[in-house]
Design a protein around this motif. Structure first.
Motif, mmCIF file in Angstrom:
data_model
loop_
_atom_site.group_PDB
_atom_site.id
_atom_site.type_symbol
_atom_site.label_atom_id
_atom_site.label_comp_id
_atom_site.label_asym_id
_atom_site.label_seq_id
_atom_site.Cartn_x
_atom_site.Cartn_y
_atom_site.Cartn_z
ATOM 1 N N LEU A 137 0.862 -1.185 0.000
ATOM 2 C CA LEU A 137 0.000 0.000 0.000
ATOM 3 C C LEU A 137 0.895 1.231 0.000
ATOM 4 N N GLY A 138 1.282 1.639 -1.200
ATOM 5 C CA GLY A 138 2.204 2.757 -1.309
ATOM 6 C C GLY A 138 3.562 2.359 -0.755
ATOM 7 N N PRO A 139 4.109 3.129 0.189
ATOM 8 C CA PRO A 139 5.416 2.798 0.752
ATOM 9 C C PRO A 139 5.344 1.725 1.848
ATOM 10 N N ILE A 140 4.138 1.304 2.211
ATOM 11 C CA ILE A 140 3.986 0.323 3.292
ATOM 12 C C ILE A 140 3.827 -1.072 2.695
ATOM 13 N N GLU A 141 4.623 -2.013 3.192
ATOM 14 C CA GLU A 141 4.525 -3.401 2.753
ATOM 15 C C GLU A 141 4.094 -4.257 3.933
ATOM 16 N N LEU A 142 3.091 -5.082 3.721
ATOM 17 C CA LEU A 142 2.584 -5.969 4.763
ATOM 18 C C LEU A 142 2.758 -7.420 4.331
ATOM 19 N N SER A 143 3.153 -8.266 5.254
ATOM 20 C CA SER A 143 3.225 -9.696 4.978
ATOM 21 C C SER A 143 2.946 -10.467 6.263
ATOM 22 N N VAL A 144 2.408 -11.651 6.092
ATOM 23 C CA VAL A 144 2.077 -12.505 7.226
ATOM 24 C C VAL A 144 2.883 -13.784 7.107
ATOM 25 N N GLN A 145 3.519 -14.183 8.186
ATOM 26 C CA GLN A 145 4.266 -15.427 8.214
ATOM 27 C C GLN A 145 3.497 -16.443 9.053
ATOM 28 N N GLU A 146 3.261 -17.620 8.459
ATOM 29 C CA GLU A 146 2.557 -18.682 9.155
ATOM 30 C C GLU A 146 3.519 -19.821 9.443
ATOM 31 N N LYS A 147 3.448 -20.348 10.651
ATOM 32 C CA LYS A 147 4.289 -21.480 11.023
ATOM 33 C C LYS A 147 3.484 -22.764 10.821
ATOM 34 N N GLU A 148 3.992 -23.645 9.983
ATOM 35 C CA GLU A 148 3.330 -24.906 9.668
ATOM 36 C C GLU A 148 4.099 -26.051 10.323
ATOM 37 N N THR A 149 3.377 -27.020 10.852
ATOM 38 C CA THR A 149 3.990 -28.203 11.452
ATOM 39 C C THR A 149 3.487 -29.432 10.713
ATOM 40 N N VAL A 150 4.405 -30.298 10.313
ATOM 41 C CA VAL A 150 4.071 -31.534 9.609
ATOM 42 C C VAL A 150 4.452 -32.698 10.516
ATOM 43 N N ASN A 151 3.469 -33.551 10.828
ATOM 44 C CA ASN A 151 3.732 -34.734 11.638
ATOM 45 C C ASN A 151 4.117 -35.896 10.728
ATOM 46 N N VAL A 152 5.165 -36.611 11.101
ATOM 47 C CA VAL A 152 5.608 -37.776 10.348
ATOM 48 C C VAL A 152 4.983 -39.010 11.002
ATOM 49 N N PRO A 153 4.154 -39.767 10.261
ATOM 50 C CA PRO A 153 3.532 -40.947 10.860
ATOM 51 C C PRO A 153 4.571 -42.020 11.199
ATOM 52 N N ILE A 154 4.275 -42.795 12.219
ATOM 53 C CA ILE A 154 5.193 -43.854 12.640
ATOM 54 C C ILE A 154 5.358 -44.888 11.533
ATOM 55 N N TRP A 155 4.259 -45.218 10.853
ATOM 56 C CA TRP A 155 4.335 -46.221 9.795
ATOM 57 C C TRP A 155 5.259 -45.782 8.668
ATOM 58 N N ALA A 156 5.351 -44.471 8.415
ATOM 59 C CA ALA A 156 6.232 -43.974 7.357
ATOM 60 C C ALA A 156 7.700 -44.159 7.743
ATOM 61 N N GLY A 157 8.036 -43.907 9.006
ATOM 62 C CA GLY A 157 9.411 -44.104 9.470
ATOM 63 C C GLY A 157 9.815 -45.571 9.439
ATOM 64 N N VAL A 158 8.925 -46.429 9.928
ATOM 65 C CA VAL A 158 9.221 -47.865 9.944
ATOM 66 C C VAL A 158 9.302 -48.405 8.518
ATOM 67 N N GLY A 159 8.393 -47.954 7.657
ATOM 68 C CA GLY A 159 8.415 -48.396 6.260
ATOM 69 C C GLY A 159 9.666 -47.953 5.534
ATOM 70 N N SER A 160 10.118 -46.751 5.826
ATOM 71 C CA SER A 160 11.341 -46.249 5.205
ATOM 72 C C SER A 160 12.556 -47.071 5.629
#
Length: 73
Positions: free
Chosen positions: A35-58
């Protein structure tokens, strides 16, 4: 060391890390506005859970690659 062994080791390490940590988080920028000389931004923190089956399968698939990757017909 061939490519299948390297992939197997990488899968085992990724599976162990997935089981130990259980999740990872990252920050993403969204909703930027100027907005003219003013810049606005929003930062969102995302968390991804790793399933146990994915770790064991890997770990299982990586072990199979290590075991059968060295056999030549």
């Amino acid at each position: 060391m061939n490519a299948i062994k390297i992939v197997g080791i990488a899968l085992i390490v990724a599976g162990i890390l997935g089981l130990v940590y259980g999740s990872f988080s990252y920050t993403k920028d969204t909703h930027e506005a100027k907005l003219g000389p003013i810049e606005l931004s929003v930062q969102e923190k995302e968390t991804v859970n790793v399933p146990i089956w994915a770790g064991v399968g890997s770990i299982a698939v990586g072990s199979i690659f290590l075991l059968f990757g060295r056999r030549k017909p």
